[in-house]
Design a protein around this motif. Structure first.
Motif, PDB file in Angstrom:
ATOM      1  N   ILE A 362      -6.777 -11.861   3.762  1.00 52.70           N
ATOM      2  CA  ILE A 362      -7.012 -12.529   5.042  1.00 52.70           C
ATOM      3  C   ILE A 362      -7.047 -11.467   6.130  1.00 52.70           C
ATOM      4  O   ILE A 362      -6.135 -10.640   6.235  1.00 52.70           O
ATOM      5  CB  ILE A 362      -5.924 -13.571   5.337  1.00 52.70           C
ATOM      6  CG1 ILE A 362      -5.916 -14.657   4.259  1.00 52.70           C
ATOM      7  CG2 ILE A 362      -6.162 -14.212   6.704  1.00 52.70           C
ATOM      8  CD1 ILE A 362      -4.810 -15.677   4.441  1.00 52.70           C
ATOM      9  N   ALA A 363      -8.102 -11.467   6.927  1.00 50.29           N
ATOM     10  CA  ALA A 363      -8.240 -10.542   8.044  1.00 50.29           C
ATOM     11  C   ALA A 363      -8.006 -11.303   9.344  1.00 50.29           C
ATOM     12  O   ALA A 363      -8.494 -12.427   9.519  1.00 50.29           O
ATOM     13  CB  ALA A 363      -9.617  -9.896   8.049  1.00 50.29           C
ATOM     14  N   THR A 364      -7.253 -10.708  10.250  1.00 51.65           N
ATOM     15  CA  THR A 364      -6.972 -11.327  11.545  1.00 51.65           C
ATOM     16  C   THR A 364      -7.491 -10.441  12.671  1.00 51.65           C
ATOM     17  O   THR A 364      -7.403  -9.210  12.608  1.00 51.65           O
ATOM     18  CB  THR A 364      -5.466 -11.561  11.731  1.00 51.65           C
ATOM     19  OG1 THR A 364      -4.761 -10.311  11.585  1.00 51.65           O
ATOM     20  CG2 THR A 364      -4.946 -12.546  10.709  1.00 51.65           C
ATOM     21  N   ALA A 365      -8.042 -11.092  13.702  1.00 52.98           N
ATOM     22  CA  ALA A 365      -8.553 -10.403  14.887  1.00 52.98           C
ATOM     23  C   ALA A 365      -7.477 -10.456  15.962  1.00 52.98           C
ATOM     24  O   ALA A 365      -7.201 -11.522  16.530  1.00 52.98           O
ATOM     25  CB  ALA A 365      -9.835 -11.061  15.367  1.00 52.98           C
ATOM     26  N   VAL A 378       2.505 -12.305   1.124  1.00 53.20           N
ATOM     27  CA  VAL A 378       3.461 -11.369   1.736  1.00 53.20           C
ATOM     28  C   VAL A 378       3.449 -11.592   3.245  1.00 53.20           C
ATOM     29  O   VAL A 378       2.463 -11.299   3.921  1.00 53.20           O
ATOM     30  CB  VAL A 378       3.110  -9.907   1.408  1.00 53.20           C
ATOM     31  CG1 VAL A 378       4.111  -8.962   2.053  1.00 53.20           C
ATOM     32  CG2 VAL A 378       3.060  -9.689  -0.096  1.00 53.20           C
ATOM     33  N   THR A 379       4.543 -12.103   3.777  1.00 51.65           N
ATOM     34  CA  THR A 379       4.625 -12.406   5.208  1.00 51.65           C
ATOM     35  C   THR A 379       5.288 -11.303   6.011  1.00 51.65           C
ATOM     36  O   THR A 379       5.199 -11.299   7.238  1.00 51.65           O
ATOM     37  CB  THR A 379       5.417 -13.713   5.420  1.00 51.65           C
ATOM     38  OG1 THR A 379       6.753 -13.528   4.925  1.00 51.65           O
ATOM     39  CG2 THR A 379       4.764 -14.866   4.689  1.00 51.65           C
ATOM     40  N   LEU A 383      -1.045  -5.550   4.847  1.00 50.39           N
ATOM     41  CA  LEU A 383      -1.366  -4.486   3.909  1.00 50.39           C
ATOM     42  C   LEU A 383      -1.816  -3.236   4.636  1.00 50.39           C
ATOM     43  O   LEU A 383      -1.468  -2.121   4.259  1.00 50.39           O
ATOM     44  CB  LEU A 383      -2.461  -4.954   2.951  1.00 50.39           C
ATOM     45  CG  LEU A 383      -2.082  -6.065   1.965  1.00 50.39           C
ATOM     46  CD1 LEU A 383      -3.298  -6.469   1.145  1.00 50.39           C
ATOM     47  CD2 LEU A 383      -0.963  -5.596   1.047  1.00 50.39           C
ATOM     48  N   CYS A 384      -2.615  -3.414   5.681  1.00 53.82           N
ATOM     49  CA  CYS A 384      -3.080  -2.253   6.451  1.00 53.82           C
ATOM     50  C   CYS A 384      -3.590  -2.738   7.800  1.00 53.82           C
ATOM     51  O   CYS A 384      -3.834  -3.932   8.009  1.00 53.82           O
ATOM     52  CB  CYS A 384      -4.188  -1.494   5.702  1.00 53.82           C
ATOM     53  SG  CYS A 384      -5.694  -2.447   5.467  1.00 53.82           S
ATOM     54  N   GLN A 422     -10.750   1.495   4.091  1.00 50.28           N
ATOM     55  CA  GLN A 422     -10.108   1.149   5.360  1.00 50.28           C
ATOM     56  C   GLN A 422     -10.652   1.996   6.507  1.00 50.28           C
ATOM     57  O   GLN A 422      -9.919   2.392   7.413  1.00 50.28           O
ATOM     58  CB  GLN A 422      -8.587   1.289   5.252  1.00 50.28           C
ATOM     59  CG  GLN A 422      -7.968   0.478   4.152  1.00 50.28           C
ATOM     60  CD  GLN A 422      -6.499   0.767   3.928  1.00 50.28           C
ATOM     61  OE1 GLN A 422      -5.847   1.340   4.792  1.00 50.28           O
ATOM     62  NE2 GLN A 422      -5.974   0.398   2.772  1.00 50.28           N
ATOM     63  N   LEU A 423     -11.963   2.257   6.457  1.00 46.50           N
ATOM     64  CA  LEU A 423     -12.614   3.078   7.474  1.00 46.50           C
ATOM     65  C   LEU A 423     -13.726   2.290   8.146  1.00 46.50           C
ATOM     66  O   LEU A 423     -14.356   1.427   7.533  1.00 46.50           O
ATOM     67  CB  LEU A 423     -13.191   4.352   6.857  1.00 46.50           C
ATOM     68  CG  LEU A 423     -12.207   5.346   6.247  1.00 46.50           C
ATOM     69  CD1 LEU A 423     -12.967   6.478   5.562  1.00 46.50           C
ATOM     70  CD2 LEU A 423     -11.285   5.903   7.316  1.00 46.50           C
ATOM     71  N   CYS A 424     -13.961   2.608   9.401  1.00 48.20           N
ATOM     72  CA  CYS A 424     -15.098   2.044  10.123  1.00 48.20           C
ATOM     73  C   CYS A 424     -16.339   2.851   9.752  1.00 48.20           C
ATOM     74  O   CYS A 424     -16.442   4.037  10.080  1.00 48.20           O
ATOM     75  CB  CYS A 424     -14.853   2.091  11.630  1.00 48.20           C
ATOM     76  SG  CYS A 424     -16.218   1.430  12.610  1.00 48.20           S
TER      77      CYS A 424
END
Length: 749
Positions: A362-365, A378-379, A383-384, A422-424
Motif C-alpha cells: 500500500i502506497a500513501t501520499a 505491519v502497522t 517498509l520504506c 526505491q528510486l525516482c
C-alpha cells in the motif's frame, strides 16, 4: 567465436543430466573436489556433456574466471587462490548470478517517452471530480462538481456527448458531486452528492443516464466511493463509502447482477422519475436481503479522503489527514459481519493511497511530502519512504503491470518511482498549466493505453506515452559514450545507477581528464602533478576514499593522461604552461592529451627500436615513441595547429590510428603501411621557418639514412567542409622535453 548469447543458449539447452555430468568433471578419482584449467575444462566438457562447442565452453570458462576475480577483489578475500582455474562452486556461483541478472532484467523499469501534451476541450465549468473508462463502450466518462457528464471517444479523446445529471433533492445551482465509480458488472455508475445521497445511473439505457436507485438518508456527506467485484462470482460486490464524519461504510451485495436492492415501497416521485428510493436506515436494519452493511468510525472526526476494498485480503482500507488514523485497514472476519480495525500513523496525515495487488503493498501520499510504502500486516512503521517531492503529495497510483508508482504533488511535479530500487526514475515538471495554488487535481491512469488524464479544476490535460520498444534500457537524453566488453560481447552505457562515489578531489571540485582501470586499482588524473589511486578492495563502501600514491611527483605540470602495458609499465603525459618553464612561445600551454600503446607492437617493435607507444596533444602533432629505450621514433602533424589539442584512438589490430579535432574533423591513418615507424629511425631533421623562428623537430620524419619520410596518408571525415585541415607541410611546435612524456619502469600496480 562464441558470444554471451550463445553461452546463454548453451545453458538453456543443458538439462539436469548434463549438469550432473559437468559436476562429475570436478571430482578426482578418489571423489575429492578439484579445480580445472581452461584446457582441461574444455576437453572434458566437450567429451562428456555431449552438447556445446569448444568455443562455447571456453567462453563460459572465461566468464566464470572474470566473475571470480571481480568478486575476490571487491570483497578483498582469497576466493580466487588459483588464478585461471575453476571449481564446481565457482561455476555454480556464476550460473546463479546469471540467473539473478536475468530476473532483474525482466523487471527492468522503462522510463516513459511522452508525446506532446494536449489540453482537451472540456464542457465543464466546475472542477472535474472523476474520470472513468467504460470498457464496454470503449469511451471515457468525466463528471464535474456541478453534475455535468462528458463522454469522450476512446481513440482520439474527442468529446462525443454531454449530459447534466438530475437530482430532485436540491436546486441545480446547489448540486455538488463529490465522487463517481463504475459498477461494470451491472452497467451502472454510482454518484455521491453533498445532499447525503448516492444515485445509481444506468449507462446502457437508451435514456441519457436514467436514475435507477436513490440511496438517501446517509448520516454524513459521502466524500469518496469505491466498487469491487469478485472475479469468480460477479454477483458478489462491495460498494465502500467514506464520508466527512470519519465513518467508512461497506455495502455488500449478494445478488448484484439480479438486483442491487429490493423494492420495499411504491415510488413517491413523479411518473417521469422511475428510480427506487433506498433508505440508509433500512439497509442498516437489514430490511434488504440482497445486501447488508458494515461500518467503522476510526477516522472520526477527520474526513475520509479515499477508500479502497482489498478483495485479496478481505478488508477495506481508507485514509485521512489525521495523523493518528492516517491509514486504517478494516479486516472482516470470515463468516462474520464484525470488523477488526488496525490504524497506521504518519506525521501529518495522508491525502491519497493505492494498493498493488501483485506486491501486496500500500502506497500513501503524505501531507509531509513523502510517499510511504506499507506492508498491510505491519502497522509499526512503513517498509520504506520515497523522498523527492518538495510539496504535499496529493495523488498516487500504482502501475499494476509493473513495479512502478506514479505520484503527483501540489507544486505540479509528477514522479515515476521504481518500487524495487526505491528510486525516482523519471520526474516531469514545468509542462502543466499554470493555475492557482488551491487547484483541485484529479489523476486517471489507463495502463492499457499508457496514458494519463489530469484535471486542473475544469481543464483536462492529456499525457500519452509513445509506443515502447523492446529494450532493456532507455534514455531521456542522448547517450554520450559507451563501453564495449569484448569478453561478454556487451555494450554498456554511462547513464545508469551510481554504485560508488570516489572522492577524487578530496571534497573540492577538480577537472578529471582520464580514468584508467588497472587490474587491482583505478587511476584518476587531470588536476595535479600526481596520480590519485583507488584500490579495488576499498569498493566495499559506496563512498570510496583514495589510497596513497607511492610513485611521487615526476612531472612539471598536471598529469593529463596515462597508458598501461602489462606487466608493470605505466606511461604518463602532462600539461605544461610555457610561462612556468621560462620559455617564450607563441602559445601559452603545451599538453599531452592521449597516450596509447600500439597493439601487436608492444614486444617486437620495441626490441628492434621501433615505436610501440603513440601520443598526441597540442598543435595537432602525433608522436610515436619507443618505450623500451625512452626515445622519440617519429612524428607528424595530423591537424592544423591553430585548432589546438586533438584526441585519438587506435584500432585493436594496431593498424589504424584515428585522430579528431575540436571542429569535428576525423582522420584515419594507416600506420602499418610500409611498416611505418617499425624500424630504428635515422636522423630527425630540423628546418627553419620563413620568419626565422626556431622550433625543434620541424621537418618531416626521416626513417632512412639522410632522407625524409612522409607521414601516412589519412582518410578524412569533416563536420564542416569549409576549413582547410590539410596536414602536409605543417611544422612541429613541441620540443622533446616539453612533450611531457615520462616513463616509469618497473612500477607496481
Amino acid at each position: 567465436m562464441g558470444t554471451r548469447m550463445e553461452v546463454a543458449q548453451l545453458e538453456s539447452r543443458m538439462n539436469t543430466e548434463d549438469y550432473r555430468k559437468l559436476q562429475s568433471l570436478f571430482l578426482d578419482t578418489s571423489g575429492e573436489s578439484r579445480s580445472l584449467s581452461r584446457t582441461e575444462f574444455i576437453d572434458l566438457a566437450c567429451s562428456s556433456v555431449g552438447r556445446g562447442s569448444r568455443e562455447e565452453f571456453g567462453l563460459l570458462f572465461d566468464s566464470v574466471v572474470v566473475t571470480q576475480e571481480h568478486r575476490g577483489l571487491l570483497l578483498d578475500s582469497d576466493a580466487v587462490k588459483d588464478e585461471g582455474r575453476v571449481d564446481w562452486g565457482g561455476l555454480c556461483s556464476y550460473l546463479l548470478l546469471e540467473l539473478s541478472d536475468k530476473v532483474k532484467n525482466t523487471r527492468t523499469s522503462t522510463v516513459p517517452c511522452w508525446k506532446p501534451t494536449r489540453t482537451l476541450t472540456c464542457p465543464h465549468r466546475d472542477p472535474v471530480q472523476k474520470v472513468l473508462y467504460l470498457q464496454s463502450l470503449g469511451q471515457y466518462l468525466t463528471v464535474s462538481k456541478g453534475g455535468t457528464v462528458g463522454l469522450r471517444a476512446g481513440e482520439d479523446m474527442s468529446l462525443l456527448n454531454t449530459h447534466r445529471l438530475q437530482n430532485n433533492t436540491v436546486r441545480p445551482k446547489d448540486l455538488w458531486v463529490t465522487d463517481m465509480v463504475l459498477l461494470h458488472n451491472v452497467h451502472k455508475i454510482a454518484v455521491s452528492f453533498t445532499s447525503k445521497e448516492v444515485y445509481f445511473y444506468d449507462i446502457m439505457s437508451k435514456l441519457d443516464f436514467s436514475c435507477k436507485y436513490k440511496l438517501q438518508g446517509l448520516k454524513f456527506t459521502p466524500w469518496c466511493l469505491d466498487y469491487w467485484v469478485d472475479p469468480s462470482q460477479p454477483d458478489q460486490a462491495v460498494l465502500t463509502i467514506g464520508d466527512i464524519g470519519g465513518q467508512v461504510s461497506a455495502l455488500y451485495f449478494t445478488t448484484a447482477q439480479i438486483s442491487l436492492f429490493e423494492r420495499l415501497s411504491l415510488r413517491t416521485d413523479s411518473d417521469s422519475d422511475s428510480a427506487d428510493i433506498i433508505l440508509w436506515d433500512d439497509l442498516v436494519k437489514g430490511k434488504h436481503r440482497s445486501c447488508y452493511t458494515v461500518t467503522h468510525q476510526a477516522h472520526k472526526p477527520a474526513w475520509v479522503r479515499k477508500v479502497c476494498h482489498l478483495g485479496s485480503l478481505e478488508a477495506f482500507v481508507s485514509c485521512s489527514t489525521r495523523p493518528q488514523s492516517s491509514m486504517v485497514i478494516a479486516w472482516r472476519e470470515k463468516e462474520s459481519r464484525s470488523l477488526r480495525v488496525t490504524s497506521f500513523f504518519t506525521k501529518r496525515g495522508v491525502w491519497d493511497m493505492d494498493h498493488h495487488r501483485g506486491l501486496n503493498l500500500i502506497a500513501t501520499a503524505g501531507v509531509d511530502h513523502q510517499v510511504l510504502l506499507w506492508n498491510p500486516y505491519v502497522t509499526s512503521e512503513p517498509l520504506c519512504a520515497l523522498s523527492g517531492h518538495t510539496s504535499p503529495v496529493t495523488t498516487i497510483r500504482f502501475m499494476q503491470t509493473k513495479q512502478q508508482l506514479l505520484s503527483y504533488s501540489s507544486d505540479k511535479v509528477l514522479c515515476l518511482w521504481d518500487v524495487s530500487s526505491q528510486l525516482c526514475v523519471h520526474r516531469l515538471e514545468g509542462v502543466f498549466p499554470k493555475t492557482q495554488e488551491d487547484t483541485h487535481t484529479c489523476l486517471f491512469l489507463h495502463e492499457e493505453r499508457q496514458l494519463l488524464l489530469l484535471s486542473f479544476n475544469s481543464l483536462l490535460f492529456l499525457l500519452e506515452t509513445m509506443k515502447e520498444e523492446k529494450r532493456t534500457n532507455s534514455h531521456e537524453h542522448p547517450v554520450t559514450c559507451v563501453l564495449y566488453n569484448s569478453l561478454f560481447r556487451q555494450v554498456w552505457d554511462f547513464n545508469g545507477r551510481c554504485l560508488h562515489r570516489m572522492n577524487a578531489g578530496m571534497g573540492r571540485a577538480v577537472e578529471i581528464s582520464q580514468v584508467l582501470l588497472l587490474k587491482r586499482s583505478i587511476l584518476v588524473m587531470g588536476w595535479e602533478r600526481m596520480l590519485t589511486v583507488f584500490r579495488l578492495h576499498s569498493f566495499s563502501q559506496s563512498f570510496v576514499e583514495p589510497s596513497e600514491w607511492k610513485g611521487g611527483v615526476q612531472h612539471r605540470g598536471d598529469v593529463l593522461c596515462a597508458a598501461f602495458q602489462p606487466p608493470q609499465t605505466l606511461v604518463t603525459g602532462h600539461f605544461l604552461d610555457s610561462h612556468l618553464s621560462g620559455k617564450e612561445e607563441s602559445e601559452n600551454c603545451i599538453a599531452v592529451t592521449r597516450l596509447l600503446f600500439l597493439p601487436e607492437r608492444t614486444s617486437t617493435a620495441a626490441a628492434t627500436g621501433g615505436a610501440d607507444l603513440v601520443s598526441c596533444g597540442g598543435s595537432g602533432v602525433v608522436r610515436l615513441w619507443n618505450s623500451l629505450h625512452s626515445h622519440l621514433v617519429g612524428q607528424f602533424t595530423a591537424h592544423n595547429r591553430d585548432l589546438g589539442s586533438i584526441v585519438m584512438t587506435v584500432s585493436p589490430c594496431g593498424k589504424y590510428l584515428v585522430t579528431a579535432d575540436r571542429e569535428g574533423t576525423l582522420k584515419t591513418w594507416d600506420i602499418q603501411e610500409e611498416q611505418w615507424c617499425l624500424e630504428t629511425p635515422g636522423c630527425l631533421h630540423t628546418q627553419q621557418e620563413a620568419d626565422g623562428q626556431q622550433r625543434a623537430h620541424n621537418g618531416q620524419i626521416d626513417t632512412t639514412q639522410g632522407g625524409e619520410r612522409s607521414p601516412p596518408a589519412p582518410s578524412e571525415t569533416y563536420a564542416d567542409p569549409d576549413p582547410d585541415t590539410s596536414a602536409e607541410g605543417e611544422e612541429v611546435r613541441m620540443k622533446d622535453e616539453e612533450a611531457g612524456v615520462n616513463r616509469r619502469e618497473p612500477l607496481s600496480r
